[in-house]
Design an enzyme around this catalytic site. Sequence first.
Site, PDB file in Angstrom:
ATOM      1  N   GLY A  54      -5.463   4.256  13.236  1.00 31.44           N
ATOM      2  CA  GLY A  54      -6.184   4.373  14.209  1.00 31.44           C
ATOM      3  C   GLY A  54      -5.894   4.586  15.493  1.00 31.44           C
ATOM      4  O   GLY A  54      -4.537   4.188  15.826  1.00 31.44           O
ATOM      5  N   CYS A  81      -0.066   1.938   9.727  1.00 29.36           N
ATOM      6  CA  CYS A  81       0.065   2.093  11.267  1.00 29.36           C
ATOM      7  C   CYS A  81      -0.937   1.133  11.744  1.00 29.36           C
ATOM      8  O   CYS A  81      -0.775  -0.232  11.874  1.00 29.36           O
ATOM      9  CB  CYS A  81      -0.516   3.524  11.475  1.00 29.36           C
ATOM     10  SG  CYS A  81       0.331   3.879  12.923  1.00 29.36           S
ATOM     11  N   TYR A  82      -2.054   1.384  12.394  1.00 30.39           N
ATOM     12  CA  TYR A  82      -3.149   0.427  13.122  1.00 30.39           C
ATOM     13  C   TYR A  82      -3.245  -0.590  12.077  1.00 30.39           C
ATOM     14  O   TYR A  82      -3.407  -1.803  12.398  1.00 30.39           O
ATOM     15  CB  TYR A  82      -4.422   1.043  13.380  1.00 30.39           C
ATOM     16  CG  TYR A  82      -5.332   0.331  14.162  1.00 30.39           C
ATOM     17  CD1 TYR A  82      -5.194   0.079  15.442  1.00 30.39           C
ATOM     18  CD2 TYR A  82      -6.231  -0.207  13.563  1.00 30.39           C
ATOM     19  CE1 TYR A  82      -6.241  -0.795  16.283  1.00 30.39           C
ATOM     20  CE2 TYR A  82      -7.023  -0.977  14.282  1.00 30.39           C
ATOM     21  CZ  TYR A  82      -7.262  -1.475  15.493  1.00 30.39           C
ATOM     22  OH  TYR A  82      -7.992  -2.337  15.993  1.00 30.39           O
ATOM     23  N   HIS A 168       3.739   6.494   8.341  1.00 28.88           N
ATOM     24  CA  HIS A 168       2.416   7.208   7.569  1.00 28.88           C
ATOM     25  C   HIS A 168       3.053   7.437   6.025  1.00 28.88           C
ATOM     26  O   HIS A 168       3.626   8.738   5.965  1.00 28.88           O
ATOM     27  CB  HIS A 168       1.857   8.407   8.303  1.00 28.88           C
ATOM     28  CG  HIS A 168       1.163   7.680   9.579  1.00 28.88           C
ATOM     29  ND1 HIS A 168      -0.092   7.315   9.651  1.00 28.88           N
ATOM     30  CD2 HIS A 168       1.637   7.544  10.595  1.00 28.88           C
ATOM     31  CE1 HIS A 168      -0.562   7.213  10.547  1.00 28.88           C
ATOM     32  NE2 HIS A 168       0.559   7.195  11.410  1.00 28.88           N
ATOM     33  N   GLU A 170       1.413   8.785   3.776  1.00 29.42           N
ATOM     34  CA  GLU A 170       0.308   9.865   3.279  1.00 29.42           C
ATOM     35  C   GLU A 170       0.769  11.001   3.655  1.00 29.42           C
ATOM     36  O   GLU A 170       0.383  12.013   3.001  1.00 29.42           O
ATOM     37  CB  GLU A 170      -0.898   9.280   3.530  1.00 29.42           C
ATOM     38  CG  GLU A 170      -1.250   9.603   5.197  1.00 29.42           C
ATOM     39  CD  GLU A 170      -1.049   8.583   5.978  1.00 29.42           C
ATOM     40  OE1 GLU A 170      -0.250   7.553   5.532  1.00 29.42           O
ATOM     41  OE2 GLU A 170      -1.588   8.429   7.154  1.00 29.42           O
ATOM     42  N   ASP A 226     -18.353  25.434  -4.313  1.00 33.18           N
ATOM     43  CA  ASP A 226     -18.951  24.216  -4.657  1.00 33.18           C
ATOM     44  C   ASP A 226     -20.006  24.380  -5.395  1.00 33.18           C
ATOM     45  O   ASP A 226     -20.451  23.947  -6.318  1.00 33.18           O
ATOM     46  CB  ASP A 226     -19.301  23.391  -2.989  1.00 33.18           C
ATOM     47  CG  ASP A 226     -17.895  23.286  -2.292  1.00 33.18           C
ATOM     48  OD1 ASP A 226     -17.017  23.312  -2.784  1.00 33.18           O
ATOM     49  OD2 ASP A 226     -18.173  23.135  -1.010  1.00 33.18           O
ATOM     50  N   LYS A 366     -12.614  18.658  -1.907  1.00 39.57           N
ATOM     51  CA  LYS A 366     -12.426  19.999  -2.077  1.00 39.57           C
ATOM     52  C   LYS A 366     -11.232  20.477  -3.271  1.00 39.57           C
ATOM     53  O   LYS A 366     -11.579  21.198  -4.025  1.00 39.57           O
ATOM     54  CB  LYS A 366     -12.008  20.945  -0.890  1.00 39.57           C
ATOM     55  CG  LYS A 366     -12.180  22.412  -1.133  1.00 39.57           C
ATOM     56  CD  LYS A 366     -13.474  22.541  -0.905  1.00 39.57           C
ATOM     57  CE  LYS A 366     -14.010  23.905  -0.968  1.00 39.57           C
ATOM     58  NZ  LYS A 366     -15.290  24.171  -0.611  1.00 39.57           N
TER      59      LYS A 366
END
Length: 510
Positions: A54, A81-82, A168, A170, A226, A366
């Site tokens: 964040g 992180c945060y 991070h 990710e 979609d 998605k």
Amino acid sequence: MHERVLVLDFGGQYDQLIARRIRDLKVYCDLKPSDMTAEEVKAYAPIGIVLTGGPNSVYAENAPRIDEKIFCLGIPVLGICYGAQLIAQTLGGRVERAEKGEYGRRDLIIVKDTPMSEGVPSRSVCWMSHADYISALGEEFETLASTAACPVAMYGSEQRKIFGVQFHPEVVHSEFGNKIIENFLYRICGAHGDWTMNNFIAEQIARLREKIGEKRVLCAMSGGVDSAVAATLVYRAVGRQLVCVFVDHGLLRKHEADEVMEVFGDKLGMDLVKADAGARFLKKLEGVSDPETKRKIIGAEFIEVFEEEAKKIGAVDFLVQGTIYPDVVESGKGKGAVIKSHHNVGGLPSVVDFKEILEPLRDLFKDEVRKVGFELGLPENVVMRQPFPGPGLAIRIMGEVTREKLETLRDADFIFRDEIKKAGLQGRIWQYFAVLTNAKTVGVQGDFRTYENVIALRAVTSTDAMTADWARIPFEVLEKISQRITGEVKHANRVVYDITSKPPATIEWE
Ligand code: XMP
């Protein structure tokens, strides 16, 4: 019910990415606001909790906090992180401003092996992005990894099953980031990995069958990924109890309308009604050149055509919409409406006589929707279709839209797409399309002087369309496209390439 992880969102830029990584590792997860109470977390019953990054400093007055009782639930926690700083500060440690922030690739050195670092080499690259750092840990915690500038890059307590990473994991630049997330899920939380698209399809079909019973369902099919995947799922569940209406506004790309009819009508056998409304839309657009006015006219006309078709079908019980998870998360933050604002569907509920909306994709990202599309046997040109604006080619023709201009643009756009495909670049570019500029220039073609349209080519890379960079298409490919467009397309004698990023430009020209 699936085992699930709770991702508490502290507003970091990679929050959705964290959730996608977890899902890729076959564990379902939800992104929820960070102010959930311990009781709410307990009721949700996750196998693990992840606290995201964040933009705040944990010691700032208005920084988001966490209900401390969450750490006493016995549920494993991973802070990123945060999130890592918040755990450290809340459980007896200290966070301070670093003399120098750390941004980018850094060497991560494991200083103590735990299940979190299984399969991770003692030295690997991680991605850092922080100005504060953890300067002290609470008694129960120990440092597990460091970088040259960051003494506590990973820490934890095996006994409490609480861990934090300053970097991070990710992002792809963290070499073993995915492994660390996997270790947390499988070695700390005890996940089994039951989130697969095959399971999802089987469950959704069973659920839809039970819910729909013998009743009737209506879907507005736009040809977009979609709505196509949502309709196909419902079709698999209840067959021809589903009626799809495809409004062809005549503003689609070359062959696109025929492809929709062929894939869903002829091949799959859906009850698919096509409203051939091209002429109506063109009439309404006569003399209109302002982009927002074009959008409004098209939106309103779309709803009118759909309503006429829906009246012929009569009352239905359900309306299918292709809402996906990012739409749901964004609206949860109060940023948008729950029903997609996309003009194709946004206004429909008010004109259709139905009792309930079905949103079979509302839990999916998605990339998961695309996987489901492939599993359901839909062809690549449908599943990997680029984002395409509802108002279609009308906003890629500067100024008034006419039949002739549409034809010129369609042909130029088709050549562009064809050459990108031949060059094998289609997977690397977010959107690529031709634009019919409102400029005419002089040219010489054969022995004749011509005065014809300038075609602009637009191609961008992006991850979410919020920002975009112009794609570095090789000159040879651009040359081939330019030659073919000026040689094969009527009323085009010049081709230019748009080298503007977003911002300051937008992706579309209008
Ligand atoms: P811009 O041009 O704003 O586009 O950078 C961002 C993304 O949105 C798409 N787009 C639209 N989609 N109706 C839509 O359904 C619209 O009126 C519209 N305008 C832009 C655009 O293609 C890009 O993916």
